[in-house]
Design an enzyme around this catalytic site. Structure first.
Site, PDB file in Angstrom:
ATOM      1  N   CYS A   1       0.842  -1.250   0.055  1.00  0.00           N
ATOM      2  CA  CYS A   1      -0.211  -0.013  -0.085  1.00  0.00           C
ATOM      3  C   CYS A   1       0.761   1.241  -0.161  1.00  0.00           C
ATOM      4  O   CYS A   1       0.322   2.279  -0.184  1.00  0.00           O
ATOM      5  CB  CYS A   1      -1.004   0.183   1.264  1.00  0.00           C
ATOM      6  SG  CYS A   1      -2.165  -1.264   1.016  1.00  0.00           S
TER       7      CYS A   1
ATOM      8  N   HIS B   1      -2.997   7.633   2.890  1.00  0.00           N
ATOM      9  CA  HIS B   1      -3.439   6.051   2.293  1.00  0.00           C
ATOM     10  C   HIS B   1      -4.948   5.764   2.872  1.00  0.00           C
ATOM     11  O   HIS B   1      -5.254   6.092   4.167  1.00  0.00           O
ATOM     12  CB  HIS B   1      -2.325   5.082   2.594  1.00  0.00           C
ATOM     13  CG  HIS B   1      -3.138   3.654   2.203  1.00  0.00           C
ATOM     14  ND1 HIS B   1      -3.619   3.277   0.899  1.00  0.00           N
ATOM     15  CD2 HIS B   1      -3.139   2.638   3.148  1.00  0.00           C
ATOM     16  CE1 HIS B   1      -3.780   2.084   1.109  1.00  0.00           C
ATOM     17  NE2 HIS B   1      -3.533   1.541   2.398  1.00  0.00           N
TER      18      HIS B   1
ATOM     19  N   ASN C   1     -10.379   0.436   0.300  1.00  0.00           N
ATOM     20  CA  ASN C   1      -8.844   0.533   0.164  1.00  0.00           C
ATOM     21  C   ASN C   1      -8.379   0.027  -1.065  1.00  0.00           C
ATOM     22  O   ASN C   1      -8.467  -1.267  -1.461  1.00  0.00           O
ATOM     23  CB  ASN C   1      -8.445  -0.580   1.182  1.00  0.00           C
ATOM     24  CG  ASN C   1      -6.766  -0.300   1.268  1.00  0.00           C
ATOM     25  OD1 ASN C   1      -6.128   0.119   0.180  1.00  0.00           O
ATOM     26  ND2 ASN C   1      -6.233  -1.006   2.203  1.00  0.00           N
TER      27      ASN C   1
HETATM   28  O1  UT7 Z   1      -3.857  -1.093   3.715  1.00  0.00           O
HETATM   29  C1  UT7 Z   1      -2.933  -2.006   4.066  1.00  0.00           C
HETATM   30  C2  UT7 Z   1      -2.704  -1.798   5.592  1.00  0.00           C
HETATM   31  N1  UT7 Z   1      -4.027  -2.619   6.058  1.00  0.00           N
HETATM   32  C3  UT7 Z   1      -4.708  -1.932   6.947  1.00  0.00           C
HETATM   33  O2  UT7 Z   1      -4.379  -0.947   7.408  1.00  0.00           O
HETATM   34  C4  UT7 Z   1      -5.855  -2.730   7.672  1.00  0.00           C
HETATM   35  C5  UT7 Z   1      -5.735  -2.471   9.095  1.00  0.00           C
HETATM   36  N2  UT7 Z   1      -6.700  -3.376   9.735  1.00  0.00           N
HETATM   37  C6  UT7 Z   1      -8.023  -2.915   9.819  1.00  0.00           C
HETATM   38  O3  UT7 Z   1      -8.615  -2.075   9.401  1.00  0.00           O
HETATM   39  C7  UT7 Z   1      -8.941  -3.764  10.694  1.00  0.00           C
HETATM   40  O4  UT7 Z   1      -8.243  -4.673  11.681  1.00  0.00           O
HETATM   41  C8  UT7 Z   1     -10.090  -4.558  10.178  1.00  0.00           C
HETATM   42  C9  UT7 Z   1     -11.062  -3.649   9.407  1.00  0.00           C
HETATM   43  C10 UT7 Z   1      -9.273  -5.524   9.088  1.00  0.00           C
HETATM   44  C11 UT7 Z   1     -10.799  -5.302  11.014  1.00  0.00           C
HETATM   45  O5  UT7 Z   1     -11.319  -4.666  11.852  1.00  0.00           O
HETATM   46  P1  UT7 Z   1     -10.788  -4.981  13.553  1.00  0.00           P
HETATM   47  O6  UT7 Z   1     -11.709  -4.046  14.525  1.00  0.00           O
HETATM   48  O7  UT7 Z   1      -9.550  -4.855  13.710  1.00  0.00           O
HETATM   49  O8  UT7 Z   1     -11.813  -6.416  13.702  1.00  0.00           O
HETATM   50  P2  UT7 Z   1     -10.838  -7.909  14.229  1.00  0.00           P
HETATM   51  O9  UT7 Z   1     -10.484  -8.332  13.083  1.00  0.00           O
HETATM   52  O10 UT7 Z   1     -10.041  -7.579  15.457  1.00  0.00           O
HETATM   53  O11 UT7 Z   1     -12.178  -8.578  14.698  1.00  0.00           O
HETATM   54  C12 UT7 Z   1     -13.119  -8.053  15.954  1.00  0.00           C
HETATM   55  C13 UT7 Z   1     -14.450  -8.906  15.662  1.00  0.00           C
HETATM   56  C14 UT7 Z   1     -14.119 -10.400  15.498  1.00  0.00           C
HETATM   57  O12 UT7 Z   1     -15.314 -11.099  16.195  1.00  0.00           O
HETATM   58  P3  UT7 Z   1     -15.048 -11.781  17.720  1.00  0.00           P
HETATM   59  O13 UT7 Z   1     -13.908 -12.619  17.529  1.00  0.00           O
HETATM   60  O14 UT7 Z   1     -14.737 -10.746  18.541  1.00  0.00           O
HETATM   61  O15 UT7 Z   1     -16.373 -12.345  18.028  1.00  0.00           O
HETATM   62  C15 UT7 Z   1     -14.265 -10.497  14.269  1.00  0.00           C
HETATM   63  O16 UT7 Z   1     -14.701 -11.815  13.708  1.00  0.00           O
HETATM   64  O17 UT7 Z   1     -15.039  -8.323  14.567  1.00  0.00           O
HETATM   65  C16 UT7 Z   1     -15.642  -9.663  13.713  1.00  0.00           C
HETATM   66  N3  UT7 Z   1     -15.483  -9.109  12.309  1.00  0.00           N
HETATM   67  C17 UT7 Z   1     -16.736  -8.598  11.861  1.00  0.00           C
HETATM   68  N4  UT7 Z   1     -17.843  -8.486  12.147  1.00  0.00           N
HETATM   69  C18 UT7 Z   1     -18.880  -8.207  11.345  1.00  0.00           C
HETATM   70  C19 UT7 Z   1     -14.434  -8.994  11.463  1.00  0.00           C
HETATM   71  N5  UT7 Z   1     -14.857  -8.780  10.289  1.00  0.00           N
HETATM   72  C20 UT7 Z   1     -16.295  -8.543  10.397  1.00  0.00           C
HETATM   73  C21 UT7 Z   1     -17.181  -8.015   9.603  1.00  0.00           C
HETATM   74  N6  UT7 Z   1     -18.593  -7.749  10.139  1.00  0.00           N
HETATM   75  N7  UT7 Z   1     -17.041  -7.639   8.400  1.00  0.00           N
END
Ligand code: UT7
Length: 334
Positions: A115, A255, A285
């Site tokens: 990215c 970004h 993104n």
């Molecule tokens: O561009 C290159 C670099 N990339 C980035 O900068 C991306 C950085 N990361 C992020 O933006 C975030 O980590 C994400 C958007 C990818 C994910 O968000 P998060 O708040 O970090 O979620 P997580 O992966 O820690 O998951 C938290 C909870 C989980 O549920 P439990 O285990 O707590 O019950 C996930 O299963 O949110 C759940 N979850 C969702 N729920 C509903 C993950 N994705 C979803 C979804 N809808 N789409």
């Protein structure tokens, strides 16, 4: 006389198909509310159709750039394409784009810094201009992320979209253009955001396909933590070493990975939301497309002399910030 490399025009392209949060709700277990509050994204564009690669979007962006700047293809010296989704591993997508727009008297190559690729390519291309070696350098940031997104992986399929942008770099002797940059990589970040198979370490087999290893693998929360800190650190560093106070910065061009990362960077810089370029809600993104797509969307608001701080973070890990002084006032092309 000191030569700097100034951006003298922008072109962009996003495909027509709009993938909304509501449509994603039907594909995976998610909600519009979750996606909007956790990322800021409402919709993203998807390039549909057989045999449609990243170059299709890159060609359209560069065609628009050449038209807007009145540049003939044969005047271009160099074209660099930043992408993680090349049409194929080789030849370079940059060559396919150059050929597609009639750039035939130049050299071209791809750069992969995930990215942060557009920033790395911009800084690289600028060196050729600053040294006096070349006069017209095109930098493309383009990705068809939908080609490597697993649409059963709800944490990742909601983030990415397809799109392309391109800028022209030309010499400037009045102090406009790229003035400073801080660019970094940390290879120990490899395991948190990558495509497991398809390269020389793990070539494609039936098994790699069955294990879904040709899609993006991301440990989102870990990447998020690094991104928040790193992007803010380098943006603040660029401000500090150029003696820029928050009032001196006209625009932060971040970004577009997650609105919460963008907000944290702006907060650290002391820059208000009115100075932050934001289009993540419409495109998600687009990896290498995000920064040039922002510049394109905000081009009409940019003024000669504006101080811009560009910042990115991506897989690898890679991150960086570029300080540039905008070189022209926008004039609508009729
Ligand atoms: O561009 C290159 C670099 N990339 C980035 O900068 C991306 C950085 N990361 C992020 O933006 C975030 O980590 C994400 C958007 C990818 C994910 O968000 P998060 O708040 O970090 O979620 P997580 O992966 O820690 O998951 C938290 C909870 C989980 O549920 P439990 O285990 O707590 O019950 C996930 O299963 O949110 C759940 N979850 C969702 N729920 C509903 C993950 N994705 C979803 C979804 N809808 N789409």
């Amino acid at each position: 006389m000191k030569i700097t490399a100034a951006i003298t025009g922008i072109g962009s392209y996003v495909p027509d198909y709009v993938l909304t949060n509501l449509e994603l709700e039907k594909m995976v277990d998610t909600t519009d509310e979750w996606i909007t509050s956790r990322t800021g994204i409402k919709e993203r564009r998807i390039l549909k159709g057989e045999d449609q690669g990243t170059s299709v979007m890159g060609i359209k962006a560069v065609q628009q750039l050449l038209e807007k700047t009145g540049t003939r293809p044969e005047e271009v010296d160099l074209l660099i394409c930043a992408t993680v989704t090349p049409d194929m591993l080789f030849p370079a997508t940059a060559n396919i784009i150059a050929n597609g727009v009639g750039i035939a008297r130049a050299f071209s190559y791809d750069m992969n810094a995930a990215c942060s690729g557009f920033l790395f390519a911009l800084a690289t291309g600028a060196q050729f201009v600053q040294s006096g070696t070349y006069k017209k350098v095109v930098i493309v940031g383009a990705d068809k992320m939908s080609a490597i997104v697993d649409y059963t992986d709800r944490a990742n399929c909601i983030i990415f979209g397809d799109g392309a942008g391109a800028v022209l770099l030309e010499p400037n002797t009045e102090g406009y253009g790229l003035l400073d940059q801080v660019l970094r990589t940390d290879g120990s970040g490899e395991a948190y955001l990558y495509q497991k198979a398809g390269g020389s370490r793990r070539p494609p087999t039936h098994e790699t396909v069955d294990r879904r290893e040709h899609f993006i693998y991301q440990e989102g929360a870990t990447v998020f933590k690094f991104a928040v800190k790193s992007m803010a650190d380098v943006a603040a560093q660029v401000m500090e070493r150029n003696h820029l106070g928050n009032d001196d910065v006209a625009w932060l061009v971040p970004h577009q990975a997650n609105k919460r990362i963008i907000d944290a960077t702006a907060h650290r810089m002391g820059v208000g939301p009115e100075k932050v370029m934001l289009n993540i809600q419409r495109y998600g993104n687009t990896t290498n497309g995000t920064i040039p797509l922002c510049l394109s969307d905000y081009e009409s608001q940019l003024r000669r002399g504006d101080n811009l701080v560009l910042a990115a973070f991506g897989g690898g890990f890679t991150w960086g910030s570029v300080y540039l002084k905008w070189a022209y006032d926008y004039q609508a092309v009729s």
